[in-house]
Design a protein around this motif. Sequence first.
Motif, short mmCIF file in Angstrom:
data_model
loop_
_atom_site.label_atom_id
_atom_site.label_comp_id
_atom_site.label_asym_id
_atom_site.label_seq_id
_atom_site.Cartn_x
_atom_site.Cartn_y
_atom_site.Cartn_z
N THR A 38 0.86 -1.23 -0.20
CA THR A 38 0.06 -0.15 0.06
C THR A 38 0.91 1.17 -0.03
O THR A 38 0.37 2.30 -0.01
CB THR A 38 -0.82 -0.04 1.29
N PHE A 39 2.02 1.25 0.12
CA PHE A 39 3.12 2.36 0.17
C PHE A 39 2.70 3.31 1.49
O PHE A 39 2.92 4.34 1.40
CB PHE A 39 3.24 3.21 -1.03
N PHE A 40 2.12 2.77 2.39
CA PHE A 40 1.67 3.73 3.75
C PHE A 40 2.48 3.10 4.53
O PHE A 40 2.81 1.76 5.16
CB PHE A 40 0.13 2.90 3.97
N PRO A 41 3.35 4.02 5.23
CA PRO A 41 4.34 3.75 6.12
C PRO A 41 3.90 3.14 7.51
O PRO A 41 3.62 3.95 8.45
CB PRO A 41 5.06 5.09 6.37
N VAL A 42 4.11 1.87 7.83
CA VAL A 42 3.54 1.47 9.15
C VAL A 42 4.56 0.66 9.80
O VAL A 42 4.32 0.10 10.87
CB VAL A 42 2.17 0.69 9.10
N THR A 43 5.76 0.22 9.17
CA THR A 43 6.82 -0.44 9.77
C THR A 43 7.54 0.31 10.76
O THR A 43 8.87 0.65 10.16
CB THR A 43 7.69 -1.29 8.84
N SER A 44 7.36 0.57 11.90
CA SER A 44 8.13 1.27 12.92
C SER A 44 7.71 0.69 14.27
O SER A 44 6.70 0.01 14.37
CB SER A 44 8.13 2.65 12.85
N THR A 45 8.82 0.65 15.18
CA THR A 45 8.49 0.28 16.37
C THR A 45 7.29 0.72 17.19
O THR A 45 6.36 0.34 18.05
CB THR A 45 9.81 0.24 17.54
N ALA A 46 7.17 2.06 17.02
CA ALA A 46 5.88 2.91 17.47
C ALA A 46 4.72 2.43 17.01
O ALA A 46 3.59 2.31 17.93
CB ALA A 46 5.92 4.44 17.15
N HIS A 47 4.49 1.93 15.78
CA HIS A 47 3.09 1.29 15.38
C HIS A 47 3.04 0.12 16.07
O HIS A 47 1.68 -0.54 15.90
CB HIS A 47 3.29 1.14 13.90
N VAL A 48 3.93 -0.68 16.52
CA VAL A 48 3.70 -1.85 17.09
C VAL A 48 3.61 -1.74 18.67
O VAL A 48 2.62 -2.14 19.48
CB VAL A 48 4.87 -2.86 17.00
N LEU A 49 4.40 -0.83 19.48
CA LEU A 49 4.50 -0.80 20.84
C LEU A 49 3.83 0.43 21.27
O LEU A 49 3.88 0.79 22.75
CB LEU A 49 6.08 -0.92 21.43
#
Length: 177
Positions: A38-49
């Motif tokens: 989707t080219f939507f930036p969601v891979t960061s530690t903030a999105h998980v934790l």
Amino acid sequence: MAPKPSQDVLLVLAQIVVLQSLFYIVLGVVLFLVEVLTFFPVTSTAHVLSFSSLRWSESGAFVVFFCFLLAAFLCSWSFVYVVECPRRCFDFASTLYLMHLLLCSIYSSGMGLNWLWVSCMLLCLAITTILSERLCIARKLKDIPLASALTSVHAFSSSGGGAGSSSSSSSSSSELV
């Protein structure tokens, strides 16, 4: 013979570590695939934790919500092989999400709970518990193939491996098969 209590504790701790690790690996892979597709930036530690990743004000809150739900579905399959007991699926699933709450609290330096995050985690807990219980029950109820069992009994009895076996008992068992 029952295992020692210390072995049970070590087994449970190992199962918790394996399930927690698999949860974060699966969630990371799902987030990465969603970002690639989707080219939507969601891979960061903030999105998980972070509690703030699931807020109405965040632009990608429902993308992260969907990723958590998909990870819950996929992690249910690991319970079949790690836990193997339908009675214990709720215990391990609740431990998984309570540990996630603890890690989120440590990462966010406090309890910044919001209703979207709580509802997401409760829904993930329900999905993981129900699906893993169903999968464990289905695995336990799987038919045992009798053809392979009969051939192994036949091979054992024809080799003279049975207690008190004689040539007449092995010949009568070969006539049955």
